[in-house]
Design an enzyme around this catalytic site. Structure first.
Site, PDB file in Angstrom:
ATOM      1  N   GLY A  38     -61.546  -9.801 -40.442  1.00  0.00           N
ATOM      2  CA  GLY A  38     -62.628 -10.805 -40.664  1.00  0.00           C
ATOM      3  C   GLY A  38     -63.893 -10.081 -40.572  1.00  0.00           C
ATOM      4  O   GLY A  38     -64.175  -9.176 -40.004  1.00  0.00           O
ATOM      5  N   SER A  40     -67.764  -9.700 -39.614  1.00  0.00           N
ATOM      6  CA  SER A  40     -68.656  -9.487 -38.350  1.00  0.00           C
ATOM      7  C   SER A  40     -69.019 -11.151 -37.975  1.00  0.00           C
ATOM      8  O   SER A  40     -69.896 -11.594 -38.753  1.00  0.00           O
ATOM      9  CB  SER A  40     -69.851  -8.678 -38.447  1.00  0.00           C
ATOM     10  OG  SER A  40     -70.474  -8.789 -37.171  1.00  0.00           O
ATOM     11  N   GLY A  41     -68.843 -11.605 -36.786  1.00  0.00           N
ATOM     12  CA  GLY A  41     -69.360 -12.671 -36.460  1.00  0.00           C
ATOM     13  C   GLY A  41     -68.230 -14.013 -36.877  1.00  0.00           C
ATOM     14  O   GLY A  41     -68.477 -15.170 -36.668  1.00  0.00           O
ATOM     15  N   SER A  42     -67.159 -13.628 -37.317  1.00  0.00           N
ATOM     16  CA  SER A  42     -66.108 -14.583 -37.574  1.00  0.00           C
ATOM     17  C   SER A  42     -65.562 -15.230 -36.512  1.00  0.00           C
ATOM     18  O   SER A  42     -64.839 -16.153 -36.473  1.00  0.00           O
ATOM     19  CB  SER A  42     -65.279 -14.008 -38.574  1.00  0.00           C
ATOM     20  OG  SER A  42     -64.372 -13.100 -37.874  1.00  0.00           O
ATOM     21  N   GLY A  43     -65.425 -14.440 -35.307  1.00  0.00           N
ATOM     22  CA  GLY A  43     -64.818 -14.913 -34.173  1.00  0.00           C
ATOM     23  C   GLY A  43     -63.546 -14.352 -33.768  1.00  0.00           C
ATOM     24  O   GLY A  43     -62.630 -14.667 -32.993  1.00  0.00           O
ATOM     25  N   LYS A  44     -63.280 -13.090 -34.256  1.00  0.00           N
ATOM     26  CA  LYS A  44     -62.113 -12.400 -34.227  1.00  0.00           C
ATOM     27  C   LYS A  44     -61.986 -11.959 -32.688  1.00  0.00           C
ATOM     28  O   LYS A  44     -60.992 -12.311 -32.029  1.00  0.00           O
ATOM     29  CB  LYS A  44     -62.199 -10.865 -34.866  1.00  0.00           C
ATOM     30  CG  LYS A  44     -62.345 -11.002 -36.310  1.00  0.00           C
ATOM     31  CD  LYS A  44     -62.404  -9.619 -36.898  1.00  0.00           C
ATOM     32  CE  LYS A  44     -63.484  -9.038 -36.586  1.00  0.00           C
ATOM     33  NZ  LYS A  44     -64.611  -9.452 -36.910  1.00  0.00           N
ATOM     34  N   SER A 112     -61.871  -4.388 -40.016  1.00  0.00           N
ATOM     35  CA  SER A 112     -60.975  -3.479 -41.080  1.00  0.00           C
ATOM     36  C   SER A 112     -61.019  -4.341 -42.436  1.00  0.00           C
ATOM     37  O   SER A 112     -60.011  -4.886 -42.924  1.00  0.00           O
ATOM     38  CB  SER A 112     -59.382  -3.622 -40.259  1.00  0.00           C
ATOM     39  OG  SER A 112     -59.318  -5.111 -40.197  1.00  0.00           O
TER      40      SER A 112
END
Length: 203
Positions: A38, A40-44, A112
């Protein structure tokens, strides 16, 4: 002129007495890769940490590979151009394969962004050992979070090839799990993944 050895002819696979299956039986769990992808900042990383914590409390043997952490060591020689980003994911795929062989559930939290790179990582293990988790968070939400200030730098041109700004993110077509961190909290999102692992007898 120095002649380079043809290492492909000189290197042979050495079979080991302790196999992946024996490790799996010993640990009483099905090894797999939980591949978080996901923006950057999505919460992965946040969700991956929460999932690992829940698995750890249940006695499940795991390891978490985080994008930023890996660049402090294994991938510290790589930049952020397309070639280096592809190599970044290639190495993570190979390392993840080793963890699966060790019988662990490995969690990877990396942007990714390219479908082909994720497909290559998937091809390294059995099809049921790769669980793609799409942390589907809208770009505007990721920008609003932006705790590192990366989106602002990318918008200002200080960072080049930044995913979602001047480099594309190719969303998964059919992820095994899709997470919406803009709609659900950490508890709910991590529970979705635990429920999946229980449903398909990984744990």
């Amino acid at each position: 002129m120095i002649k380079t050895r043809d290492t492909n002819q000189n290197i042979k696979w050495h079979n080991q007495i302790i196999t992946k299956k024996r490790r799996e039986v010993s640990l009483n769990q099905r090894p797999c890769i939980l591949w978080f992808t996901g923006l950057s900042g999505s919460g992965k990383s946040t969700i991956a940490n929460a999932v690992e914590n829940k698995l750890f409390k249940r006695g499940i043997k795991t390891y978490l590979l985080d994008g930023d952490n890996i660049r402090h060591g294994l991938n510290k020689d790589l930049g952020f151009n397309k070639t280096d980003r592809i190599e970044n994911i290639r190495r993570i795929g190979e390392v993840s394969k080793l963890f699966v062989d060790a019988g662990l559930i490995v969690l990877t939290a990396f942007i990714s962004p390219f479908k082909l790179d994720r497909q290559i990582a998937k091809s390294l293990v059995n099809c049921d050992e790769f669980i793609e988790i799409f942390v589907n968070t809208p770009l505007e939400v990721c920008e609003n979070r932006d705790s590192k200030g990366l989106y602002e730098k990318a918008r200002n041109g200080d960072i080049k090839n930044f995913t979602g700004i001047d480099s594309p993110y190719e969303s998964p077509n059919e992820p095994q799990i899709e997470i919406r961190t803009d709609k659900f909290d950490i508890q709910n999102c991590s529970d979705q993944i635990i429920d999946y692992l229980e449903k398909y007898s990984y744990i």
